[in-house]
Write an enzyme that holds these catalytic residues in place. Structure first.
Site, PDB file in Angstrom:
ATOM      1  N   TYR A  41      22.787  34.998  34.168  1.00 44.70           N
ATOM      2  CA  TYR A  41      23.849  34.040  34.527  1.00 44.70           C
ATOM      3  C   TYR A  41      24.830  33.935  33.372  1.00 44.70           C
ATOM      4  CZ  TYR A  41      23.741  31.728  38.976  1.00 44.70           C
ATOM      5  OH  TYR A  41      23.906  31.450  40.296  1.00 44.70           O
ATOM      6  N   GLU A  59      28.252  32.017  33.781  1.00 37.81           N
ATOM      7  CA  GLU A  59      29.456  31.288  34.223  1.00 37.81           C
ATOM      8  C   GLU A  59      30.382  31.065  33.046  1.00 37.81           C
ATOM      9  OE1 GLU A  59      28.003  27.738  36.028  1.00 37.81           O
ATOM     10  OE2 GLU A  59      27.557  28.724  37.923  1.00 37.81           O
ATOM     11  N   ASP A  85      48.650  43.476  46.503  1.00 35.96           N
ATOM     12  CA  ASP A  85      47.224  43.784  46.689  1.00 35.96           C
ATOM     13  C   ASP A  85      47.147  45.304  46.842  1.00 35.96           C
ATOM     14  OD1 ASP A  85      44.740  44.374  47.652  1.00 35.96           O
ATOM     15  OD2 ASP A  85      44.762  42.923  49.296  1.00 35.96           O
ATOM     16  N   THR A  88      40.655  45.943  45.056  1.00 29.08           N
ATOM     17  CA  THR A  88      39.220  46.195  45.121  1.00 29.08           C
ATOM     18  C   THR A  88      38.952  47.324  44.131  1.00 29.08           C
ATOM     19  OG1 THR A  88      39.542  47.790  46.897  1.00 29.08           O
ATOM     20  CG2 THR A  88      38.948  45.562  47.558  1.00 29.08           C
ATOM     21  N   LYS A 125      37.608  51.619  46.463  1.00 27.34           N
ATOM     22  CA  LYS A 125      38.308  52.528  47.396  1.00 27.34           C
ATOM     23  C   LYS A 125      38.783  53.737  46.585  1.00 27.34           C
ATOM     24  CE  LYS A 125      39.389  48.887  50.665  1.00 27.34           C
ATOM     25  NZ  LYS A 125      39.179  47.566  50.078  1.00 27.34           N
ATOM     26  N   ARG A 150      31.462  47.994  44.523  1.00 32.30           N
ATOM     27  CA  ARG A 150      32.175  47.049  45.395  1.00 32.30           C
ATOM     28  C   ARG A 150      32.487  45.767  44.627  1.00 32.30           C
ATOM     29  NH1 ARG A 150      31.414  49.408  50.004  1.00 32.30           N
ATOM     30  NH2 ARG A 150      32.867  47.984  50.993  1.00 32.30           N
TER      31      ARG A 150
END
Ligand code: PLP
Length: 465
Positions: free
Chosen positions: A63, A65, A218, A244, A247, A253
């Site tokens: 973790y 954050e 985008d 992203t 692609k 991903r």
């Protein structure tokens, strides 16, 4: 059958194959499917072994954050270094000056990156304009239908889409400008999921400036081309750029948000705050490490060659299909994707997609400008990023074009013989078709003659192979 574990820690250190033979077998089958077929989904790619190793690493346990140097959890000495390296490589891969641009590498996906960007840039119920989904835009750019607000980007913000010209398939910039003058957006979004042409970022900047709006690109689909300078540069004109990473960029991903640092309205603070804590919790550190690996690859001369080949392959495939007499939206492509209009053949995208699926060619149905119904789109979308990663060259795309031509011939034939345009009758009439069986055999033989990035096909364990 997996052996029962004799103690808790044997279980935790057992290889997947022994621990969960069902999931293991399904993964092997999926690998075999990827190896045996022709992957033409424009949003997909085959990532590298190194990316998959990082993605499957122990970094998934942590973790963290917050941002490097300012975490809400202890123990982030190495995670901070991973994230900093990833941020540095992202700026390098896209040729950005760290004085002028920063990047947040924590978004879990393109959709969450976009929602975080909207959260950073505008207030609830502010107005945004993005390319309409039936024109090739993405859901997250404000998609709604006449009856329903579909995407959270239209539920929480006021959306007025712009569209492509219904005859040419090119973005209708004049109409966009006219509508913007009436709607006065606070945010203009460019970028698409199914647009085969270049963007006029300079013109969009002008429109945004007329209304004091932010301009966001985008570049999810084309980011590999942008990084290798095989597409126009949105960074010159935009305030925020999202993408992203899986692609044309060929990573794991995930998503990225780039923001201007030199605009003077704290886009950096707003984007970072929007990602965490507004929209997300703990970053997926394994994925961030995998993005870093992919970005290292993107910055190489080999990747530049890859991007050149992706475009050359798309051009060749479009030309091959046009030589068979087919119609492509906008008459061709300048990037990695093609929109193939099947209306002249009186076929729907769903029917051709279905036959392709049976013969192991993976494509998706897509609406084409001028379609009467969004439910039964009149075309299909093809992309060359994945096959190019498998070393396909122009001559191989000619063969792929021939296979696709045969699927359309079969579809026309079956539709004529079954005497019905209903999908269920069409699917029933495909049963036992010998042309389909023959085509599938040829497609598989051809596909299996190419290398497979990420894993060795010889090691795949599938029953009967
Ligand atoms: N933006 C564009 C332009 C896309 O095409 C996509 C996905 O295809 C996304 C965003 C969403 O990405 P993800 O599926 O990672 O949420």
């Amino acid at each position: 059958m997996a052996k029962p574990c004799d103690s808790w820690n044997t279980c935790l250190n057992t290889p997947l194959q022994e621990e969960d033979s069902e999931i293991y077998a399904l993964i092997e089958q999926e690998k075999y499917r990827q190896f045996s077929g022709l992957e033409l989904i424009a949003s997909e790619n085959f990532t590298s072994q190194a990316v998959m190793e990082a993605n499957g690493s122990a970094l998934t346990n942590k973790y963290s954050e917050g941002l490097p140097g300012a975490r809400y959890y202890g123990g982030n000495e190495y995670i901070d270094q991973v994230e900093n390296l990833c941020r540095k490589r992202a700026l390098t891969a896209f040729h950005l000056d760290a004085e002028k641009w920063g990047v947040n590498v924590q978004p879990y996906s393109g959709s969450t990156a976009n929602f975080a960007a909207l959260t950073a840039l505008i207030q609830p119920q502010d107005r945004l304009m993005g390319l309409d989904l039936p024109s090739g835009g993405h859901l997250t750019h404000g998609y709604q239908t006449a009856k329903k607000k579909i995407s959270s980007s239209s539920i929480y913000f006021q959306s007025m889409p712009y569209q492509v010209d219904q005859t040419t398939g090119y973005i209708d910039y004049d109409r966009l400008e006219e509508n913007a003058a009436l709607f006065r957006p606070k945010l203009l979004i460019c970028g698409a999921s199914a647009y085969p042409r270049e963007w006029d970022y300079a013109r969009l900047r002008k429109v945004a400036d007329q209304h004091g709006a932010y301009l966001m690109a985008d570049i999810a689909h084309i980011s590999g081309l942008v990084a290798s300078k095989e597409a126009a540069n949105p960074f010159e004109f935009c305030d925020v750029v999202t993408t992203t990473t899986h692609k044309t960029l060929r990573g794991p991903r995930a998503g990225l948000i780039f923001f201007r640092r030199d605009k003077g309205d704290d886009l950096e603070g707003r984007v970072n705050q929007a990602v965490f804590p507004s929209c997300q919790g703990g970053p997926h550190n394994n994925t961030i490490a995998a993005i870093a690996v992919a970005l290292k690859q993107v910055a190489t001369p080999e990747f530049k060659q890859y991007a050149i080949q992706v475009r050359a392959n798309a051009k060749t495939l479009a030309k091959t299909l046009r030589n068979y007499g087919y119609k492509m939206a906008t008459d061709g492509t300048e990037n990695h994707l093609i929109l193939w209009d099947l209306k002249p053949q009186k076929l729907t995208g769903s029917k051709v997609e279905r036959i392709c699926e049976i013969v192991d060619i993976t494509i998706n149905k897509n609406s084409i400008a001028g379609d009467k119904s969004a439910v039964t789109p009149g075309g299909v979308r093809l992309g060359t990023a994945a096959l190019t990663s498998r070393s396909f060259k122009e001559e191989d795309m000619v063969k792929v074009g021939e296979f696709l031509h045969r699927t359309v011939q079969i579809a026309s034939d079956v539709q004529t013989k079954c005497g019905s345009k209903m999908m269920k009758d069409f699917v029933a009439a495909l049963e036992g078709n010998q042309d389909i069986a023959q085509l599938k055999k040829e497609v598989q033989e051809f596909a299996r003659s190419f290398p497979m990035p990420g894993f060795d096909p010889k090691t795949i364990q599938v029953n009967g192979h």
